[in-house]
Design a protein around this motif. Structure first.
Motif, PDB file in Angstrom:
ATOM      1  N   ILE A   1       0.877  -1.243  -0.013  1.00  0.00           N
ATOM      2  CA  ILE A   1      -0.021  -0.047   0.046  1.00  0.00           C
ATOM      3  C   ILE A   1       0.951   1.305   0.144  1.00  0.00           C
ATOM      4  N   VAL A   2       1.802   1.255   0.851  1.00  0.00           N
ATOM      5  CA  VAL A   2       2.667   2.503   1.060  1.00  0.00           C
ATOM      6  C   VAL A   2       3.436   2.671  -0.354  1.00  0.00           C
ATOM      7  N   ASN A   3       4.066   1.648  -1.003  1.00  0.00           N
ATOM      8  CA  ASN A   3       4.679   1.789  -2.320  1.00  0.00           C
ATOM      9  C   ASN A   3       3.715   2.021  -3.277  1.00  0.00           C
ATOM     10  N   TYR A   4       2.570   1.871  -3.172  1.00  0.00           N
ATOM     11  CA  TYR A   4       1.406   2.338  -4.452  1.00  0.00           C
ATOM     12  C   TYR A   4       1.338   3.752  -3.886  1.00  0.00           C
ATOM     13  N   LEU A   5       0.977   4.356  -2.699  1.00  0.00           N
ATOM     14  CA  LEU A   5       0.831   5.384  -2.601  1.00  0.00           C
ATOM     15  C   LEU A   5       2.315   6.548  -3.092  1.00  0.00           C
ATOM     16  N   LYS A   6       3.367   6.100  -2.820  1.00  0.00           N
ATOM     17  CA  LYS A   6       4.436   6.679  -3.294  1.00  0.00           C
ATOM     18  C   LYS A   6       4.725   6.914  -4.642  1.00  0.00           C
ATOM     19  N   GLU A   7       4.331   5.855  -5.360  1.00  0.00           N
ATOM     20  CA  GLU A   7       4.463   5.663  -6.639  1.00  0.00           C
ATOM     21  C   GLU A   7       3.238   6.726  -7.556  1.00  0.00           C
ATOM     22  N   SER A   8       2.204   6.791  -6.954  1.00  0.00           N
ATOM     23  CA  SER A   8       1.169   7.644  -7.327  1.00  0.00           C
ATOM     24  C   SER A   8       0.837   8.904  -6.361  1.00  0.00           C
ATOM     25  N   ILE A   9       1.845   9.347  -6.074  1.00  0.00           N
ATOM     26  CA  ILE A   9       1.423  10.512  -5.191  1.00  0.00           C
ATOM     27  C   ILE A   9       0.719  11.680  -6.031  1.00  0.00           C
TER      28      ILE A   9
ATOM     29  N   GLU B   1      -1.867  11.551  -7.344  1.00  0.00           N
ATOM     30  CA  GLU B   1      -3.263  11.319  -7.235  1.00  0.00           C
ATOM     31  C   GLU B   1      -3.978  11.406  -5.902  1.00  0.00           C
ATOM     32  N   GLU B   2      -5.036  11.748  -5.676  1.00  0.00           N
ATOM     33  CA  GLU B   2      -5.661  11.551  -4.324  1.00  0.00           C
ATOM     34  C   GLU B   2      -6.243  10.251  -4.058  1.00  0.00           C
ATOM     35  N   HIS B   3      -5.838   9.729  -2.942  1.00  0.00           N
ATOM     36  CA  HIS B   3      -6.193   8.464  -2.704  1.00  0.00           C
ATOM     37  C   HIS B   3      -7.154   8.531  -1.045  1.00  0.00           C
ATOM     38  N   LEU B   4      -8.529   8.428  -1.720  1.00  0.00           N
ATOM     39  CA  LEU B   4      -9.537   8.434  -0.445  1.00  0.00           C
ATOM     40  C   LEU B   4      -9.334   6.984   0.060  1.00  0.00           C
ATOM     41  N   LEU B   5      -9.751   6.757   1.344  1.00  0.00           N
ATOM     42  CA  LEU B   5      -9.501   5.528   2.157  1.00  0.00           C
ATOM     43  C   LEU B   5     -10.650   4.504   1.192  1.00  0.00           C
ATOM     44  N   PRO B   6     -11.737   4.534   0.818  1.00  0.00           N
ATOM     45  CA  PRO B   6     -12.511   3.310   0.413  1.00  0.00           C
ATOM     46  C   PRO B   6     -11.915   3.063  -0.949  1.00  0.00           C
TER      47      PRO B   6
ATOM     48  N   PHE C   1       1.866   1.252  12.626  1.00  0.00           N
ATOM     49  CA  PHE C   1       2.280   2.573  12.557  1.00  0.00           C
ATOM     50  C   PHE C   1       2.153   3.501  13.699  1.00  0.00           C
ATOM     51  N   GLY C   2       1.162   3.009  14.481  1.00  0.00           N
ATOM     52  CA  GLY C   2       0.513   3.605  15.335  1.00  0.00           C
ATOM     53  C   GLY C   2       0.032   5.017  15.204  1.00  0.00           C
ATOM     54  N   MET C   3      -0.444   5.192  13.814  1.00  0.00           N
ATOM     55  CA  MET C   3      -0.971   6.458  13.399  1.00  0.00           C
ATOM     56  C   MET C   3      -2.084   6.111  12.406  1.00  0.00           C
ATOM     57  N   SER C   4      -3.167   6.860  12.298  1.00  0.00           N
ATOM     58  CA  SER C   4      -4.263   6.804  11.218  1.00  0.00           C
ATOM     59  C   SER C   4      -3.780   6.836   9.652  1.00  0.00           C
ATOM     60  N   TYR C   5      -4.532   6.239   8.954  1.00  0.00           N
ATOM     61  CA  TYR C   5      -4.157   6.157   7.391  1.00  0.00           C
ATOM     62  C   TYR C   5      -4.143   7.752   7.094  1.00  0.00           C
ATOM     63  N   ILE C   6      -5.269   8.535   7.357  1.00  0.00           N
ATOM     64  CA  ILE C   6      -4.977  10.156   7.064  1.00  0.00           C
ATOM     65  C   ILE C   6      -3.813  10.779   7.569  1.00  0.00           C
ATOM     66  N   LYS C   7      -3.373  10.543   8.676  1.00  0.00           N
ATOM     67  CA  LYS C   7      -2.286  11.164   9.355  1.00  0.00           C
ATOM     68  C   LYS C   7      -0.983  10.763   8.409  1.00  0.00           C
ATOM     69  N   TYR C   8      -0.825   9.660   8.302  1.00  0.00           N
ATOM     70  CA  TYR C   8       0.456   9.119   7.553  1.00  0.00           C
ATOM     71  C   TYR C   8       0.421   9.564   5.971  1.00  0.00           C
ATOM     72  N   TYR C   9      -0.904   9.359   5.388  1.00  0.00           N
ATOM     73  CA  TYR C   9      -1.067  10.038   3.959  1.00  0.00           C
ATOM     74  C   TYR C   9      -0.706  11.372   3.835  1.00  0.00           C
ATOM     75  N   THR C  10      -1.303  12.051   5.129  1.00  0.00           N
ATOM     76  CA  THR C  10      -1.086  13.661   4.720  1.00  0.00           C
ATOM     77  C   THR C  10       0.359  13.983   4.956  1.00  0.00           C
ATOM     78  N   GLN C  11       1.022  13.396   5.805  1.00  0.00           N
ATOM     79  CA  GLN C  11       2.582  13.578   6.059  1.00  0.00           C
ATOM     80  C   GLN C  11       3.504  13.201   4.895  1.00  0.00           C
ATOM     81  N   LEU C  12       2.939  12.028   4.193  1.00  0.00           N
ATOM     82  CA  LEU C  12       3.747  11.581   3.224  1.00  0.00           C
ATOM     83  C   LEU C  12       3.512  12.845   2.053  1.00  0.00           C
ATOM     84  N   ARG C  13       2.370  13.179   1.712  1.00  0.00           N
ATOM     85  CA  ARG C  13       2.155  14.204   0.770  1.00  0.00           C
ATOM     86  C   ARG C  13       2.916  15.534   0.858  1.00  0.00           C
ATOM     87  N   ILE C  14       2.938  16.085   2.344  1.00  0.00           N
ATOM     88  CA  ILE C  14       3.606  17.264   2.552  1.00  0.00           C
ATOM     89  C   ILE C  14       5.090  17.081   2.324  1.00  0.00           C
ATOM     90  N   PHE C  15       5.635  15.881   3.148  1.00  0.00           N
ATOM     91  CA  PHE C  15       6.925  15.828   2.956  1.00  0.00           C
ATOM     92  C   PHE C  15       7.319  15.759   1.531  1.00  0.00           C
TER      93      PHE C  15
END
Length: 266
Positions: free
Chosen positions: A165-173, A175-180, A201-215
């Motif tokens: 999942i994380v690799n996919y998010l990074k490769e398609s950064i 695009e917007e990836h809503l949880l559903p 991760f000890g964090m929600s999907y939204i928090k991780y995804y938000t930080q990934l995009r901003i970083f």
């Protein structure tokens, strides 16, 4: 510079303070560790530091403290990045600050000392009285002046499903990836994906995804000529205000302010 340098010269004299400034043009410094703690400051771009547990994003005009014996690899985002390193001998009675990894904005006093010591290189020993005193004062200022470490890090996934999942998010950064929709792509339910992120991760999907995009946007801000609206789109934001407000919430300053602060000091 050969990366073996970091494995030999730094620790050759266990009692010295070792400095190496203006590392520029490095592409990759392999996984290694030191018996000394490391102060790493950067200008001109973002530096990625990977440890066994996390990936850190060190932005320009910030520094990272890396405790002794912590294995880490260093990836500058651009050949334009300048790195300045000071390695301090381990002290078992050191304050808690020196025992954990952290990223902090540099203050004016530390910046002035870096400029003052710009031509110093290699081992600084107690026999070099004035230089040794100045660097020990530098270390004391670190301890006295640091603020809360900035949460500019992302944990490494352990679960195989989360790695995919994380690799996919990074490769398609872009695009917007809503949880559903994301959950459906990996044949999982929303709740299953949410629990996976919380457990690993000890964090929600939204928090991780938000930080990934901003970083990721940090890299674009300092290494490209794209305007801020374009950069927001490049990390999946359809709205400039939403991107700008989210960036400010995570980084403590607006994207335009961050871009302006990315100057290189002599």
């Amino acid at each position: 510079m050969n990366s073996q340098y970091y494995l030999t010269e730094v620790d050759k004299d266990p009692k010295s303070i070792f400095c190496y400034y203006n590392l520029k043009g490095e592409n990759f410094i392999e996984l290694h560790s030191h018996s000394k703690g490391q102060f790493l400051y950067t200008e001109g771009g973002v530096v990625f530091i990977k440890t066994n547990t996390s990936e850190y994003y060190l932005p320009a005009r910030h520094y990272m403290w890396i405790p002794s014996h912590v294995k880490h690899a260093i990836y500058p985002s651009s050949p334009k990045v300048i790195m300045k390193n000071i390695y301090f001998p381990e002290n078992l009675n050191s304050a808690d600050f020196y025992k954990k990894e952290g990223i902090y904005p540099i203050n004016n006093l530390l910046m002035e000392l870096l400029l003052f010591t710009a031509n110093w290189k290699g081992d600084i020993t107690s026999g070099q009285k004035n230089k040794f005193i100045i660097f020990n004062a530098f270390k004391a200022i670190l301890e006295e002046s640091f603020s809360t470490s900035l949460p500019i890090e992302l944990p490494h996934p352990k679960d195989g499903r989360l790695i995919a999942i994380v690799n996919y998010l990074k490769e398609s950064i872009h695009e917007e990836h809503l949880l559903p929709k994301l959950a459906a792509k990996f044949s999982m339910t929303d709740k299953s994906v949410y629990r996976l992120f919380k457990k690993d991760f000890g964090m929600s999907y939204i928090k991780y995804y938000t930080q990934l995009r901003i970083f990721k946007s940090l890299e674009y801000l300092v290494n490209s000529d794209h305007n801020i609206s374009e950069i927001g789109s490049m990390v999946g934001y359809n709205s400039l205000p939403t991107f700008s407000n989210t960036f400010t919430k995570v980084m403590g300053k607006r994207p335009s302010e961050y871009r302006k602060s990315n100057e290189i000091y002599a």
